[in-house]
Design a protein around this motif. Structure first.
Motif, PDB file in Angstrom:
ATOM      1  N   GLY A 139       0.747  -1.054  -0.074  1.00 38.13           N
ATOM      2  CA  GLY A 139      -0.127  -0.084  -0.003  1.00 38.13           C
ATOM      3  C   GLY A 139       0.795   1.451  -0.165  1.00 38.13           C
ATOM      4  O   GLY A 139       2.090   1.263   0.023  1.00 38.13           O
ATOM      5  N   TYR A 175      -4.107  -5.475   0.647  1.00 39.54           N
ATOM      6  CA  TYR A 175      -4.042  -4.000   0.650  1.00 39.54           C
ATOM      7  C   TYR A 175      -4.012  -3.304   1.874  1.00 39.54           C
ATOM      8  O   TYR A 175      -4.928  -3.997   2.744  1.00 39.54           O
ATOM      9  CB  TYR A 175      -5.185  -3.200  -0.505  1.00 39.54           C
ATOM     10  N   GLN A 177      -5.474  -0.795   3.255  1.00 37.55           N
ATOM     11  CA  GLN A 177      -6.443  -0.500   3.870  1.00 37.55           C
ATOM     12  C   GLN A 177      -7.679  -1.348   3.815  1.00 37.55           C
ATOM     13  O   GLN A 177      -8.285  -1.377   4.941  1.00 37.55           O
ATOM     14  CB  GLN A 177      -7.219   0.667   2.772  1.00 37.55           C
ATOM     15  N   GLU A 178      -7.532  -2.604   3.221  1.00 36.70           N
ATOM     16  CA  GLU A 178      -8.294  -3.613   3.545  1.00 36.70           C
ATOM     17  C   GLU A 178      -7.887  -4.346   4.778  1.00 36.70           C
ATOM     18  O   GLU A 178      -8.678  -4.681   5.640  1.00 36.70           O
ATOM     19  CB  GLU A 178      -7.985  -4.684   2.375  1.00 36.70           C
ATOM     20  N   GLN A 232     -10.276  -4.068  -8.529  1.00 44.02           N
ATOM     21  CA  GLN A 232      -9.938  -3.391  -7.307  1.00 44.02           C
ATOM     22  C   GLN A 232      -8.425  -3.540  -6.930  1.00 44.02           C
ATOM     23  O   GLN A 232      -7.779  -2.532  -6.390  1.00 44.02           O
ATOM     24  CB  GLN A 232     -10.723  -3.973  -6.057  1.00 44.02           C
ATOM     25  N   ASN A 236      -6.053  -0.319  -6.379  1.00 42.84           N
ATOM     26  CA  ASN A 236      -5.072  -0.370  -5.170  1.00 42.84           C
ATOM     27  C   ASN A 236      -3.679   0.013  -5.512  1.00 42.84           C
ATOM     28  O   ASN A 236      -2.912   0.505  -4.898  1.00 42.84           O
ATOM     29  CB  ASN A 236      -5.487  -1.114  -4.063  1.00 42.84           C
ATOM     30  N   THR A 240      -0.881   2.851  -4.881  1.00 42.04           N
ATOM     31  CA  THR A 240       0.339   2.650  -4.199  1.00 42.04           C
ATOM     32  C   THR A 240       1.255   3.182  -5.230  1.00 42.04           C
ATOM     33  O   THR A 240       2.430   3.716  -4.534  1.00 42.04           O
ATOM     34  CB  THR A 240       0.622   1.212  -4.003  1.00 42.04           C
ATOM     35  N   ARG A 295      -9.004   6.979  -1.387  1.00 38.02           N
ATOM     36  CA  ARG A 295      -8.880   6.170  -2.506  1.00 38.02           C
ATOM     37  C   ARG A 295      -9.118   6.661  -3.794  1.00 38.02           C
ATOM     38  O   ARG A 295      -8.620   6.142  -4.849  1.00 38.02           O
ATOM     39  CB  ARG A 295     -10.083   5.104  -2.420  1.00 38.02           C
TER      40      ARG A 295
END
Length: 372
Positions: A139, A175, A177-178, A232, A236, A240, A295
């Motif tokens: 990330g 990722y 944030q996930e 997605q 991501n 990054t 995002r």
């Protein structure tokens, strides 16, 4: 309101978690942590006493000596356990471990033993524990040559170097944030789970990731084009990649003007994806913006008038100033987690074209107001 402290608060995952918790001010209070607390029992105990939840992320990932990694990681967990005992804490402790637990190496052993030390404390003292078994994390703002091969590749491709693949295996990835939202979900659940396998959200060969990053470099970094982002993971990965650009050196990017007796033509943006395009006029002295996204991909293009565009990463004090003039149309793209604004610093109306990769949705705006 839950009071949450994060050991390793200034690390890669810790900083993302700390910043994301700040998006829920009515639900969470963040208790600040400094790494020096591990060397001072009184400060560590004062920290623990304030916390309803402790997320233990502090750890060493890489060192020339595997023995050093092992000793440091185990000792950090032991120091936290001793503080929990001294203070009689009943906190919910979430500890990050790694899928390398299953491998017979000292790093994996250090993570497993640290997790089990916290589990034993919880069993003996009536606390709660969640042991998070985490795959490879990538990330924005990860440390190159330390946090992940993706961080290293992104840094190299934005700083004039050529990445090399040492082992082209398939890597399970999540990722950052996930992962952060998974941690927050576990905090909200208030459940104890000694060994919780955090599922990877993608599995990619190293060469496939590098091919995507090379495409980003050619199309976006060199050509200014927003590339096709098929899913997605690619979205991501693109965000990054963008986080490693030296914004001060890269922006503003001047457009190519095509002129003839009729006037000038400028291509503002070439897209592999859709989104929303708009324009604004701004009277002299007025500032727009002062918000950030976690995002969204966004471009500000100045086509008439004089503008000051400012960016500031939300957990730093340094602001980046970019002066744009419509006589030489140019653009600046907004990195995620950077609050940004645009001000008319001229004497005539400012004309700006804005593009963002998703239409505005008031129920999920991904727009957080913060003065630059």
């Amino acid at each position: 309101m839950k009071k949450i402290g994060i050991t390793g608060q200034n690390g890669f995952v810790g900083k993302h978690l700390y910043n994301t918790l700040g998006l829920f001010p009515d639900e969470f209070e963040r208790i600040d942590f400094q790494k020096e607390y591990f060397e001072d029992e009184a400060q560590l105990d004062a920290f623990v006493l304030k916390c309803d939840v402790v997320v233990h992320l502090a750890a060493m990932n890489r060192h020339e000596s595997q023995e050093v990694i092992y000793e440091i990681n185990v000792n950090l967990a032991k120091k936290l356990v001793n503080s929990l005992k001294r203070t009689g804490s009943k906190a919910h402790v979430l500890i990050s471990s790694s899928t390398q637990e299953e491998r017979d190496n000292l790093y994996g052993r250090s993570k497993r033993e640290g997790r089990k030390a916290i589990v034993n404390w919880a069993k003996e003292n009536g606390g709660k524990v969640t042991g998070l078994i985490i795959p490879n994390v990538f990330g924005a703002f990860g440390k190159p040559f330390y946090n992940s091969f993706i961080a290293t590749f992104c840094y190299q491709l934005t700083h004039g170097n050529t990445p090399k693949i040492d082992n082209d295996g398939e890597v399970k990835l999540i990722y950052v944030q996930e992962l952060v939202m998974k941690i927050i979900s576990e905090i909200r659940s208030e459940q104890s789970t000694e060994e919780l396998l955090v599922e990877a959200t993608s599995a990619k060969k190293v060469s496939d990731v590098l091919a995507l990053l090379n495409d980003f470099k050619i199309k976006y970094f060199d050509g200014g084009e927003i590339p096709v982002l098929k899913d997605q993971f690619e979205h991501n990965l693109f965000n990054t990649y963008r986080s490693y650009i030296n914004h001060r050196e890269h922006y503003p990017v001047k457009f190519t003007q095509h002129t003839d007796p009729r006037g000038a033509f400028v291509e503002v943006i070439r897209l592999g994806i859709g989104g929303q395009c708009s324009f604004s006029t701004t009277v002299p002295g007025i500032t727009r913006g002062n918000h950030y996204h976690t995002r969204k991909i966004e471009r500000f293009a100045v086509i008439k008038g004089k503008a000051l565009i400012q960016l500031r990463k939300i957990d730093t004090d340094e602001a980046l100033d970019f002066y744009l003039d419509g006589t030489e149309p140019a653009y600046v793209d907004m990195p995620i987690w950077y609050t940004h604004n645009i001000k008319n610093v001229g004497e005539e109306d400012l004309y700006t074209i804005f593009w963002i990769d998703e239409p505005f949705n008031p129920e999920d705006s991904d727009t957080y107001f913060l003065e630059v």
